[in-house]
Enzyme design. Sequence first.
Site, PDB file in Angstrom:
ATOM      1  N   LEU A 127       1.244  -0.821  -0.074  1.00 50.00           N
ATOM      2  CA  LEU A 127       0.356  -0.274   0.453  1.00 50.00           C
ATOM      3  C   LEU A 127       0.708   1.317   0.383  1.00 50.00           C
ATOM      4  O   LEU A 127       1.069   2.231  -0.554  1.00 50.00           O
ATOM      5  CB  LEU A 127      -0.948  -0.245   1.046  1.00 50.00           C
ATOM      6  CG  LEU A 127      -1.720   1.534   1.254  1.00 50.00           C
ATOM      7  CD1 LEU A 127      -2.427   1.049   0.575  1.00 50.00           C
ATOM      8  CD2 LEU A 127      -2.312   1.103   2.558  1.00 50.00           C
ATOM      9  N   SER A 134       0.406   7.549   5.189  1.00 48.11           N
ATOM     10  CA  SER A 134      -0.775   8.006   6.163  1.00 48.11           C
ATOM     11  C   SER A 134      -1.396   7.919   4.824  1.00 48.11           C
ATOM     12  O   SER A 134      -3.078   7.702   5.123  1.00 48.11           O
ATOM     13  CB  SER A 134      -0.688   8.976   7.206  1.00 48.11           C
ATOM     14  OG  SER A 134       1.341   8.467   8.029  1.00 48.11           O
ATOM     15  N   ARG A 275      19.968  -9.620  39.832  1.00 47.77           N
ATOM     16  CA  ARG A 275      20.834  -7.690  39.978  1.00 47.77           C
ATOM     17  C   ARG A 275      20.290  -7.427  41.060  1.00 47.77           C
ATOM     18  O   ARG A 275      19.679  -7.569  41.793  1.00 47.77           O
ATOM     19  CB  ARG A 275      20.254  -7.218  39.338  1.00 47.77           C
ATOM     20  CG  ARG A 275      21.475  -6.438  38.805  1.00 47.77           C
ATOM     21  CD  ARG A 275      22.224  -6.209  38.053  1.00 47.77           C
ATOM     22  NE  ARG A 275      23.518  -5.441  38.104  1.00 47.77           N
ATOM     23  CZ  ARG A 275      24.594  -5.502  38.128  1.00 47.77           C
ATOM     24  NH1 ARG A 275      25.486  -6.568  37.321  1.00 47.77           N
ATOM     25  NH2 ARG A 275      26.001  -4.324  38.101  1.00 47.77           N
ATOM     26  N   ILE A 344      15.704  -0.378  33.785  1.00 45.11           N
ATOM     27  CA  ILE A 344      16.159  -1.942  35.271  1.00 45.11           C
ATOM     28  C   ILE A 344      17.062  -2.392  34.315  1.00 45.11           C
ATOM     29  O   ILE A 344      17.984  -2.922  35.647  1.00 45.11           O
ATOM     30  CB  ILE A 344      14.832  -2.082  34.781  1.00 45.11           C
ATOM     31  CG1 ILE A 344      13.781  -1.476  35.952  1.00 45.11           C
ATOM     32  CG2 ILE A 344      14.461  -3.880  35.764  1.00 45.11           C
ATOM     33  CD1 ILE A 344      12.124  -2.621  35.604  1.00 45.11           C
ATOM     34  N   HIS A 345      17.338  -2.877  33.896  1.00 41.91           N
ATOM     35  CA  HIS A 345      18.767  -3.906  33.266  1.00 41.91           C
ATOM     36  C   HIS A 345      19.960  -2.816  33.144  1.00 41.91           C
ATOM     37  O   HIS A 345      20.804  -3.196  32.939  1.00 41.91           O
ATOM     38  CB  HIS A 345      18.641  -4.139  31.887  1.00 41.91           C
ATOM     39  CG  HIS A 345      17.690  -5.384  31.917  1.00 41.91           C
ATOM     40  ND1 HIS A 345      16.023  -5.547  31.830  1.00 41.91           N
ATOM     41  CD2 HIS A 345      17.986  -6.931  31.802  1.00 41.91           C
ATOM     42  CE1 HIS A 345      15.167  -6.421  31.971  1.00 41.91           C
ATOM     43  NE2 HIS A 345      16.226  -7.372  31.645  1.00 41.91           N
ATOM     44  N   GLU A 370       1.073  -0.191  10.009  1.00 42.65           N
ATOM     45  CA  GLU A 370      -0.658  -0.104  10.228  1.00 42.65           C
ATOM     46  C   GLU A 370      -1.212   0.918  10.604  1.00 42.65           C
ATOM     47  O   GLU A 370      -2.589   0.892  11.954  1.00 42.65           O
ATOM     48  CB  GLU A 370      -0.001  -1.239  10.943  1.00 42.65           C
ATOM     49  CG  GLU A 370       0.056  -2.497   9.733  1.00 42.65           C
ATOM     50  CD  GLU A 370      -0.479  -3.792  10.096  1.00 42.65           C
ATOM     51  OE1 GLU A 370      -1.793  -3.816  10.654  1.00 42.65           O
ATOM     52  OE2 GLU A 370       0.113  -4.927  10.112  1.00 42.65           O
TER      53      GLU A 370
HETATM   54  C1  LIG Z   1       9.271  -1.435   9.146  1.00 45.56           C
HETATM   55  C2  LIG Z   1       7.726  -1.679   8.669  1.00 45.56           C
HETATM   56  C3  LIG Z   1       7.230  -1.921   7.835  1.00 45.56           C
HETATM   57  C4  LIG Z   1       6.148  -1.854   7.055  1.00 45.56           C
HETATM   58  N1  LIG Z   1       5.248  -2.824   6.538  1.00 45.56           N
HETATM   59  C5  LIG Z   1       4.400  -2.095   4.930  1.00 45.56           C
HETATM   60  C6  LIG Z   1       3.775  -3.139   4.205  1.00 45.56           C
HETATM   61  O1  LIG Z   1       3.877  -4.050   4.968  1.00 45.56           O
HETATM   62  N2  LIG Z   1       2.454  -2.224   4.064  1.00 45.56           N
HETATM   63  C7  LIG Z   1       2.812  -0.957   3.478  1.00 45.56           C
HETATM   64  O2  LIG Z   1       1.443  -0.851   2.506  1.00 45.56           O
HETATM   65  N3  LIG Z   1       3.181  -0.332   4.621  1.00 45.56           N
HETATM   66  C8  LIG Z   1       3.782  -0.859   5.031  1.00 45.56           C
HETATM   67  N4  LIG Z   1       4.998   0.046   6.422  1.00 45.56           N
HETATM   68  C9  LIG Z   1       4.015   1.582   5.970  1.00 45.56           C
HETATM   69  C10 LIG Z   1       3.514   1.664   7.222  1.00 45.56           C
HETATM   70  O3  LIG Z   1       2.358   1.989   7.098  1.00 45.56           O
HETATM   71  C11 LIG Z   1       4.373   3.498   6.915  1.00 45.56           C
HETATM   72  O4  LIG Z   1       5.111   3.917   6.996  1.00 45.56           O
HETATM   73  C12 LIG Z   1       3.248   4.315   8.255  1.00 45.56           C
HETATM   74  O5  LIG Z   1       1.626   4.077   7.383  1.00 45.56           O
HETATM   75  C13 LIG Z   1       2.904   5.908   7.602  1.00 45.56           C
HETATM   76  O6  LIG Z   1       3.271   6.153   6.438  1.00 45.56           O
HETATM   77  P1  LIG Z   1       4.480   7.228   6.456  1.00 45.56           P
HETATM   78  O7  LIG Z   1       5.997   7.138   6.737  1.00 45.56           O
HETATM   79  O8  LIG Z   1       4.700   7.430   5.106  1.00 45.56           O
HETATM   80  O9  LIG Z   1       4.446   8.747   6.947  1.00 45.56           O
HETATM   81  P2  LIG Z   1       3.767   9.898   6.831  1.00 45.56           P
HETATM   82  O10 LIG Z   1       2.346   9.332   6.567  1.00 45.56           O
HETATM   83  O11 LIG Z   1       4.737  10.660   5.732  1.00 45.56           O
HETATM   84  O12 LIG Z   1       3.452  10.316   8.179  1.00 45.56           O
HETATM   85  C14 LIG Z   1       4.751  10.821   9.224  1.00 45.56           C
HETATM   86  C15 LIG Z   1       4.408  11.626   9.789  1.00 45.56           C
HETATM   87  O13 LIG Z   1       3.386  12.754   9.785  1.00 45.56           O
HETATM   88  C16 LIG Z   1       1.982  12.678  10.394  1.00 45.56           C
HETATM   89  N5  LIG Z   1       0.981  12.537   9.859  1.00 45.56           N
HETATM   90  C17 LIG Z   1       0.264  12.106   8.923  1.00 45.56           C
HETATM   91  N6  LIG Z   1      -0.398  12.922   8.612  1.00 45.56           N
HETATM   92  C18 LIG Z   1      -1.386  13.771   9.748  1.00 45.56           C
HETATM   93  C19 LIG Z   1      -2.037  14.621  10.167  1.00 45.56           C
HETATM   94  N7  LIG Z   1      -2.994  14.470   8.848  1.00 45.56           N
HETATM   95  N8  LIG Z   1      -2.364  14.127  11.104  1.00 45.56           N
HETATM   96  C20 LIG Z   1      -1.522  14.673  12.210  1.00 45.56           C
HETATM   97  N9  LIG Z   1      -0.532  14.143  12.381  1.00 45.56           N
HETATM   98  C21 LIG Z   1      -0.514  13.564  10.154  1.00 45.56           C
HETATM   99  C22 LIG Z   1       2.334  10.968  10.610  1.00 45.56           C
HETATM  100  O14 LIG Z   1       1.175  10.413  12.231  1.00 45.56           O
HETATM  101  C23 LIG Z   1       3.453  10.678  10.946  1.00 45.56           C
HETATM  102  O15 LIG Z   1       4.172  10.822  12.293  1.00 45.56           O
HETATM  103  C24 LIG Z   1       6.280  -0.680   6.865  1.00 45.56           C
HETATM  104  C25 LIG Z   1       6.608   0.059   7.703  1.00 45.56           C
HETATM  105  C26 LIG Z   1       7.571  -0.272   8.244  1.00 45.56           C
HETATM  106  C27 LIG Z   1       8.593   0.988   8.551  1.00 45.56           C
END
Ligand SMILES: Cc1cc2nc3c(=O)[nH]c(=O)nc-3n(C[C@H](O)[C@H](O)[C@H](O)COP(=O)(O)OP(=O)(O)OC[C@H]3O[C@@H](n4cnc5c(N)ncnc54)[C@H](O)[C@@H]3O)c2cc1C
Length: 388
Positions: A127, A134, A275, A344-345, A370
Site C-alpha cells: 500500500l 498515512s 541483580r 531496569i537492566h 499499520e
Molecule cells: C518496518 C516497516 C514495515 C512496514 N510494512 C508495511 C507493509 O507491509 N505494507 C505497507 O503498505 N506499508 C508498510 N509500512 C509502511 C507504514 O505503514 C507507514 O510507514 C506508515 O503508515 C506511515 O506512513 P509514512 O511513513 O509515509 O509517514 P507519513 O504519512 O509521511 O507521516 C509522517 C508523520 O506525519 C504524521 N501525519 C501525517 N498526516 C497527519 C495528519 N493529517 N495529522 C497529524 N499527523 C499526521 C504521521 O502520523 C507521522 O508521524 C511499513 C513501515 C515500516 C517502517
Amino acid sequence: MSLDHRLTAEHEELRRTVEAFAHDVVAPKIGDFYERHEFPYEIVREMGRMGLFGLPFPEEYGGMGGDYLALGIALEELARVDSSVAITLEAGVSLGAMPVFRFGTEEQKRQWLPRLCSGEALGAFGLTEPDCGSDAGGTRTTAVLDAAAGEWVLNGSKCFITNSGTDITELVTVTAVTGRKENGAPRISAIIVPSGTPGFTVAAPYSKVGWNASDTRELSFSDVRVPAANLLGEEGRGYAQFLRILDEGRIAISALSTGLAQGCVDESVKYAAQRHAFGRPIGANQAIQFKIADMETRAHMARVGWRDAASRLLAGEPFKKEAAIAKLYSSTVAVDNAREATQIHGGYGFMNEYPVARMWRDSKILEIGEGTSEVQRMLIARELGLPA
Ligand SMILES: Cc1cc2nc3c(=O)[nH]c(=O)nc-3n(C[C@H](O)[C@H](O)[C@H](O)COP(=O)(O)OP(=O)(O)OC[C@H]3O[C@@H](n4cnc5c(N)ncnc54)[C@H](O)[C@@H]3O)c2cc1C
C-alpha cells in the site's frame, strides 16, 4: 453482553503451545539471526508446520479453522520473546493471505491460500509508496488494462513492504490507480502480482533500527504485466478493501504490541530478582517494584483492549474504533515498557545480547506501522463524530 475475557480451553492450549515454542525454539536462536539481519527461515518453517499461518482460515483452504482471537493469542506469545518472527506471522496472515481470503474469487483462494496457510509461501501487502503512507489514498502506482492482451500493466513503486522479498514470497497484493471517478478522484484497485513477474523488481532489504530478522523492501514496477484475472475484489474498491484489512490488522498489531509489553515485564521481573546493588536485589527497592507494577498494569490493559476489539469482530459488530483504541494504547505502552525495562537492566539493557535491547529497538515501529498513532487518533475522533 458477555464480559468474560478469559480464554476457552482450546485457546488456552494454543497459547501454551506457542508460549513453549517461543521459549524453546525462538528464544535460543533469534538473537543470532537478528545480529546478522537474517530472515529466520528455519523458525518460519516450523511456525508453518504448527499451522500458525493458517490459524484464522477455514480448513477447506488449508487453514486451522480458528479465528482472529487465535491469531492474536499466537502473536502475543511470540512477541513476548521476539517481534521479528511475530511480525512475519502478522504480515503473512493479516496482510498477505487475508486480502485473498476476504476479497478473492473462489479460484484465487484455491490457487493461493493453501500454500500461504502452510507457511511454505508468504504473501505481502503493498500500500505504502515513497510519497504517501498515512495518506494512502494518494497512491500513484497505476494499472492500465490492456484489453486485447487481457492483462493489467503496472507502473510505480511501493516502499517498506514486509515479507516482500524472501525466498518463499510468492505474491504481493498491490494498490494501483485504475481510472478516475467523475469528480476526478482516483479509482484504486487491488491487483495480485506474483513474485518473479518480469519488470517487478525487489530491492535489497532496508537497514532498519529494529525488526532486524524480518524482511522489509522497496518494490518497483516497470510495465509489469499480470493477467486481468489477478484483480482482487472489485475494480475501484481496492482502497476500501485495504482499509477493512487494516482495521483487522490493527487488532493483530495490538496483540503483538501487548506481547512486547509483557515480554518487558517478564525480563524485568527476572533481572530485578537476580541483580544486586547495595547488598540486595534491585527488585527489593520499591522504586523498581512500582515501575514493574506499572508495566504489568499497562500490559494487562493492552490485552483487555485487543481482546475486546477481537471479540467485537468475531461477533460481527462494529469494531473500527475499538481496534484503533487498542492499537494506539498497546503500541504506546509497548514503547513505555521497553524504555522502563531497559532502565531496569542498567548498562546491560543497552547490550544487544539482552532481549530487552531488542525489545527497545523493536518497540518504536509499533507506533508507526499499520497506521501511526496520529492516524489512530484521527480514526477515533472520526468515530466520535467530530467535524471532518
Ligand atoms: C518496518 C516497516 C514495515 C512496514 N510494512 C508495511 C507493509 O507491509 N505494507 C505497507 O503498505 N506499508 C508498510 N509500512 C509502511 C507504514 O505503514 C507507514 O510507514 C506508515 O503508515 C506511515 O506512513 P509514512 O511513513 O509515509 O509517514 P507519513 O504519512 O509521511 O507521516 C509522517 C508523520 O506525519 C504524521 N501525519 C501525517 N498526516 C497527519 C495528519 N493529517 N495529522 C497529524 N499527523 C499526521 C504521521 O502520523 C507521522 O508521524 C511499513 C513501515 C515500516 C517502517
